[in-house]
Design a protein around this motif. Sequence first.
Motif, PDB file in Angstrom:
ATOM      1  N   MET A 133     -28.539 -19.254  14.270  1.00  9.05           N
ATOM      2  CA  MET A 133     -29.854 -19.040  14.860  1.00  9.05           C
ATOM      3  C   MET A 133     -30.751 -18.472  13.773  1.00  9.05           C
ATOM      4  O   MET A 133     -30.306 -17.663  12.950  1.00  9.05           O
ATOM      5  CB  MET A 133     -29.763 -18.055  16.026  1.00  9.05           C
ATOM      6  CG  MET A 133     -31.107 -17.729  16.641  1.00  9.05           C
ATOM      7  SD  MET A 133     -30.978 -16.446  17.898  1.00  9.05           S
ATOM      8  CE  MET A 133     -32.713 -16.307  18.364  1.00  9.05           C
ATOM      9  N   VAL A 134     -32.022 -18.900  13.758  1.00  8.31           N
ATOM     10  CA  VAL A 134     -32.946 -18.488  12.699  1.00  8.31           C
ATOM     11  C   VAL A 134     -34.242 -17.981  13.326  1.00  8.31           C
ATOM     12  O   VAL A 134     -34.796 -18.614  14.226  1.00  8.31           O
ATOM     13  CB  VAL A 134     -33.258 -19.654  11.745  1.00  8.31           C
ATOM     14  CG1 VAL A 134     -34.189 -19.190  10.627  1.00  8.31           C
ATOM     15  CG2 VAL A 134     -31.975 -20.247  11.170  1.00  8.31           C
ATOM     16  N   VAL A 135     -34.705 -16.840  12.840  1.00 11.96           N
ATOM     17  CA  VAL A 135     -36.008 -16.289  13.240  1.00 11.96           C
ATOM     18  C   VAL A 135     -36.858 -16.150  11.986  1.00 11.96           C
ATOM     19  O   VAL A 135     -36.414 -15.577  10.993  1.00 11.96           O
ATOM     20  CB  VAL A 135     -35.856 -14.926  13.927  1.00 11.96           C
ATOM     21  CG1 VAL A 135     -37.229 -14.302  14.203  1.00 11.96           C
ATOM     22  CG2 VAL A 135     -35.065 -15.049  15.222  1.00 11.96           C
ATOM     23  N   TRP A 136     -38.081 -16.690  12.027  1.00  7.29           N
ATOM     24  CA  TRP A 136     -38.998 -16.577  10.899  1.00  7.29           C
ATOM     25  C   TRP A 136     -40.190 -15.702  11.266  1.00  7.29           C
ATOM     26  O   TRP A 136     -40.670 -15.735  12.401  1.00  7.29           O
ATOM     27  CB  TRP A 136     -39.537 -17.943  10.480  1.00  7.29           C
ATOM     28  CG  TRP A 136     -38.569 -18.769   9.689  1.00  7.29           C
ATOM     29  CD1 TRP A 136     -37.953 -18.421   8.527  1.00  7.29           C
ATOM     30  CD2 TRP A 136     -38.111 -20.084  10.005  1.00  7.29           C
ATOM     31  NE1 TRP A 136     -37.139 -19.447   8.095  1.00  7.29           N
ATOM     32  CE2 TRP A 136     -37.215 -20.474   8.978  1.00  7.29           C
ATOM     33  CE3 TRP A 136     -38.376 -20.984  11.043  1.00  7.29           C
ATOM     34  CZ2 TRP A 136     -36.592 -21.716   8.963  1.00  7.29           C
ATOM     35  CZ3 TRP A 136     -37.748 -22.205  11.036  1.00  7.29           C
ATOM     36  CH2 TRP A 136     -36.867 -22.571  10.011  1.00  7.29           C
ATOM     37  N   GLY A 137     -40.668 -14.944  10.304  1.00  5.56           N
ATOM     38  CA  GLY A 137     -41.873 -14.155  10.491  1.00  5.56           C
ATOM     39  C   GLY A 137     -42.767 -14.243   9.273  1.00  5.56           C
ATOM     40  O   GLY A 137     -42.339 -14.665   8.196  1.00  5.56           O
ATOM     41  N   LYS A 138     -44.029 -13.825   9.457  1.00  5.00           N
ATOM     42  CA  LYS A 138     -45.010 -13.838   8.370  1.00  5.00           C
ATOM     43  C   LYS A 138     -45.498 -12.417   8.109  1.00  5.00           C
ATOM     44  O   LYS A 138     -45.656 -11.622   9.041  1.00  5.00           O
ATOM     45  CB  LYS A 138     -46.198 -14.721   8.737  1.00  5.00           C
ATOM     46  CG  LYS A 138     -45.853 -16.192   8.916  1.00  5.00           C
ATOM     47  CD  LYS A 138     -47.086 -16.979   9.320  1.00  5.00           C
ATOM     48  CE  LYS A 138     -46.776 -18.458   9.511  1.00  5.00           C
ATOM     49  NZ  LYS A 138     -47.971 -19.212   9.960  1.00  5.00           N
TER      50      LYS A 138
END
Length: 267
Positions: free
Chosen positions: A253-258
Motif C-alpha cells: 500500500m502506498v500513500v503520497w503527500g506533498k
Amino acid sequence: MRAFGVRGVPVVADGTRWRRACRRRVLWGGGEVLVTVGVVLLLLVVHQLWWTNREAGQGAERKVEALEREWDAGGPADLGTGPAAPTASSAPSASPSGATAGQRSYTAAGASRPGRSQAYAVLSIPRLGLRVPVAEGIDRREVLDKGYVGHYPGTQQPGQAGNFALAGHRNTHGEPFRRLPRLRAADTIEVATGAATYTYAVDTILPRTSARDAGVLRPVPRSVVRPRYGYVEPGHYITLTTCTPEFTSRYRMVVWGKLLSTRPRSR
C-alpha cells in the motif's frame, strides 16, 4: 485368535488386550503432541502479536524522546546537504504539482548524512496518533523490527525536492503503519529533524500494488503497475509504504503527500 472357557464364554487373548493398550497409548501420545504443538503455536502468536509490539513500541518511544532531548540541547541538526529553505511564514504556497518556486530543504551547512540504520528524524501523523523514529535504510533487523520507520536509500531527505520515501511494518514489531488505511486526502504528515519540521499533506493513496513496483520510489513517483496513480511533474513528495493485506507481504500500500511548509527549529 480366541479361546473359550469351560462354559463356552469367549476369553480375550493376551495379544488382543496388548494391541488395544498400544492403540490407547498411541492415541493418548498423539493427543499430547497435538496439545503441545498447539501451546507452542499459541506462544509464538502471542510473541509476534503482543510481545514484539510491546518491546518495539517502547523502544521507539524512548528513541523519539532521546532525539527530541538531543535537539533541545542543541545537538546534531538536520542530516543532509543543501541551503536553507524559507520558513513556513515566508515560503511560497505549493503549486498543484507539489513543487514550490524556489523552495529548498532546510539543512545544516556542512552536516553529514545519516549513517546506516541511524535514527535521525521523527515522523508524526496526527490522525493516527503516531510518533515514530525515522532511521536510514530499511534493514529488517536493525530498523523495521525495532518499530522504526525506514528511509529508502537513494531517495531524498525530508524537505528536499524529489521523493522522501519511507517503509514501516503494518503488523508486529510496533506496527507503526497498522492504521495507514485510515488516512484521507489533506491529512497532515510531519517530519521533524534537528533543524526543521516539514509538513506534508496527504494527496494520493494507492491501495495495492506489486511489491516490486519501483516506480513509487522514483523522484517523480508514479506506479508502473497502475500508472493512473502518481505524478508527472517534479515536486517535493513524501511516500509511505507498507504491506497489504494485513499479516501478509504479497502487496504494498502506498500513500503520497506533498510538502506544505518548512518550519526551522528555534534554538
